[in-house]
Write an enzyme that holds these catalytic residues in place. Structure first.
Site, mmCIF file in Angstrom:
data_model
loop_
_atom_site.group_PDB
_atom_site.id
_atom_site.type_symbol
_atom_site.label_atom_id
_atom_site.label_comp_id
_atom_site.label_asym_id
_atom_site.label_seq_id
_atom_site.Cartn_x
_atom_site.Cartn_y
_atom_site.Cartn_z
ATOM 1 N N GLY A 41 65.260 26.344 15.079
ATOM 2 C CA GLY A 41 66.227 26.169 13.966
ATOM 3 C C GLY A 41 67.170 27.368 13.887
ATOM 4 N N SER A 42 66.696 28.762 14.389
ATOM 5 C CA SER A 42 67.902 29.691 14.310
ATOM 6 C C SER A 42 68.435 29.908 15.644
ATOM 7 C CB SER A 42 66.718 31.155 14.449
ATOM 8 O OG SER A 42 65.895 31.028 13.153
ATOM 9 N N SER A 83 67.794 35.128 14.516
ATOM 10 C CA SER A 83 66.424 34.779 14.056
ATOM 11 C C SER A 83 66.486 34.786 12.287
ATOM 12 C CB SER A 83 65.432 35.749 14.351
ATOM 13 O OG SER A 83 64.251 35.746 13.588
ATOM 14 N N SER A 85 64.164 34.122 10.208
ATOM 15 C CA SER A 85 63.214 35.347 9.473
ATOM 16 C C SER A 85 63.373 36.682 9.841
ATOM 17 C CB SER A 85 61.795 34.995 9.991
ATOM 18 O OG SER A 85 61.497 35.149 11.153
ATOM 19 N N THR A 88 61.363 36.623 14.554
ATOM 20 C CA THR A 88 60.702 35.610 15.878
ATOM 21 C C THR A 88 60.487 36.544 16.942
ATOM 22 O OG1 THR A 88 62.428 34.167 14.933
ATOM 23 C CG2 THR A 88 61.611 33.895 17.179
ATOM 24 N N ARG A 135 65.553 25.370 9.995
ATOM 25 C CA ARG A 135 66.271 24.453 10.395
ATOM 26 C C ARG A 135 67.143 23.863 9.415
ATOM 27 N NH1 ARG A 135 61.409 22.810 9.342
ATOM 28 N NH2 ARG A 135 60.822 20.794 7.923
ATOM 29 N N GLU A 214 60.890 17.796 13.973
ATOM 30 C CA GLU A 214 60.347 18.655 12.510
ATOM 31 C C GLU A 214 60.230 17.955 11.471
ATOM 32 O OE1 GLU A 214 60.481 23.034 12.628
ATOM 33 O OE2 GLU A 214 62.421 22.802 13.752
ATOM 34 N N HIS A 230 72.967 9.953 36.835
ATOM 35 C CA HIS A 230 72.706 10.239 38.000
ATOM 36 C C HIS A 230 71.060 10.289 38.128
ATOM 37 C CE1 HIS A 230 76.604 11.079 39.445
ATOM 38 N NE2 HIS A 230 76.606 11.354 38.307
ATOM 39 N N LYS A 321 51.378 30.026 16.286
ATOM 40 C CA LYS A 321 51.704 31.528 15.748
ATOM 41 C C LYS A 321 50.426 32.100 15.390
ATOM 42 C CE LYS A 321 56.568 30.829 14.426
ATOM 43 N NZ LYS A 321 57.466 30.828 12.912
#
Length: 329
Positions: A41-42, A83, A85, A88, A135, A214, A230, A321
């Protein structure tokens, strides 16, 4: 999340207020190339902006979504680290590599370690309010990235004018957007969405896919016209009503690609009963992009209700994480 989606135009307006109050440092060296580094989302704002400026950018603009940076990064590179937060780990790693390479570094964040790096190093940094899912803060990162492109002279944009117009457009269209987005979500119920856009707008399709992932807890993918003609078009020979195709369209799309989409709709329509399209609104690329993004956010919200899932839950990412935190960076 519903309130955050509802407040999309207010977020654009707030980003404009932030831009009005900025006092950024001029670049120390001539910029020969740009790398926008960020994930999820960042980072999706960078994908859209790289597409947006491709036609007018005076230097190459590439998007990076990894711990490392391309080998060409050096003193004449502008690296923009995004980022929400500020913590990241992939983006922090890439930022540190950028600083070691002597690149010009600018940041977008709400705080965390990235903010501390920026302030400690005297870097240009644009901040936004924290405490929300990354997000849901797309409007800020997108607006700030557009402004960086203009400020550093990378591309010809009229950012403030176009963002102001986007606020008016989204507000004027909101009632219809809610109705049409809910209608589209009903067509997507029980299907795997496949989102298509012409090359140059693939970032918008990627945003739709990410929001399906999400918000609605749905698998999805995106692809570009004409590239998908293609290869992926043949894959639809194995298609079925399990899938739904969505074409995101602009009146400004190249006429050959417009024709391709009409033929694609006919071919794909033989394999699934859900072939949908959405035309953008707005007078500039920025307006059209924001209209399509906002519409997709609402579709994902309504799908989260249909699927009866917790739109805020990202326990799979949290688990990842948690496991990674047990290893040294």
């Amino acid at each position: 999340m519903k309130d955050l989606i509802s407040n999309f135009s207010e977020q654009i307006a707030e980003a404009l207020d932030t831009i009005d109050g900025l006092n950024l440092n001029a670049p120390k060296t001539e910029i020969h190339n740009v790398v926008i580094t960020g994930l999820g989302g960042s980072g999706i704002g960078g994908t859209l902006v790289a597409d947006l400026v491709a036609a007018t950018a005076t230097v190459p603009v590439v998007v990076n979504k990894d711990y490392m940076l391309p080998g060409f990064v050096g003193k004449n590179t502008l690296v923009i680290a995004c980022s929400y937060s500020g913590n990241t780990e992939e983006t922090l790693s890439a930022t540190k590599h950028a600083l070691k390479s002597g690149a010009e570094v600018a940041c977008i964040t709400s705080g965390g370690e990235l903010y501390q790096i920026a302030k400690g190093g005297g870097l240009n940094v644009i901040t936004m309010r924290g405490g929300n899912p990354p997000r849901s803060m797309f409007a800020y990162s997108f607006a700030f990235l557009c402004y960086y492109m203009e400020f550093y002279g990378i591309a010809k944009l009229t950012v403030q004018k176009d963002l102001e117009a986007a606020v008016r457009l989204i507000n004027a269209e909101e009632a219809d957007t809610l109705v049409e987005a809910e209608r589209m979500s009903s067509h997507l119920k029980g299907h795997i969405p496949v989102v298509y856009a012409v090359n140059g707008n693939l970032g918008i399709a990627a945003r739709w896919r990410q929001q399906f992932n999400e918000n609605a807890k749905m698998l999805s993918w995106e692809a570009a016209v004409p590239e998908m003609n293609h290869n992926e078009l043949v894959g639809w020979e194995g298609g079925s009503n399990k899938y739904a195709a969505i074409f995101l369209r602009n009146e400004t799309d190249f006429n050959r690609n417009q024709k391709r989409i009409e033929i694609n709709k006919s071919i794909i329509g033989q394999k699934t009963n859900q072939v949908l399209e959405l035309w953008s609104k707005g007078n500039s690329p920025i307006e059209r992009a924001l209209y399509l993004v906002h519409f997709g956010d609402w579709v994902s919200y309504y799908l989260s209700e249909i699927n009866q899932v917790d739109i805020m839950d990202i326990k799979s990412i949290d688990l990842l994480k948690s496991e990674l935190s047990k290893l040294p960076v």
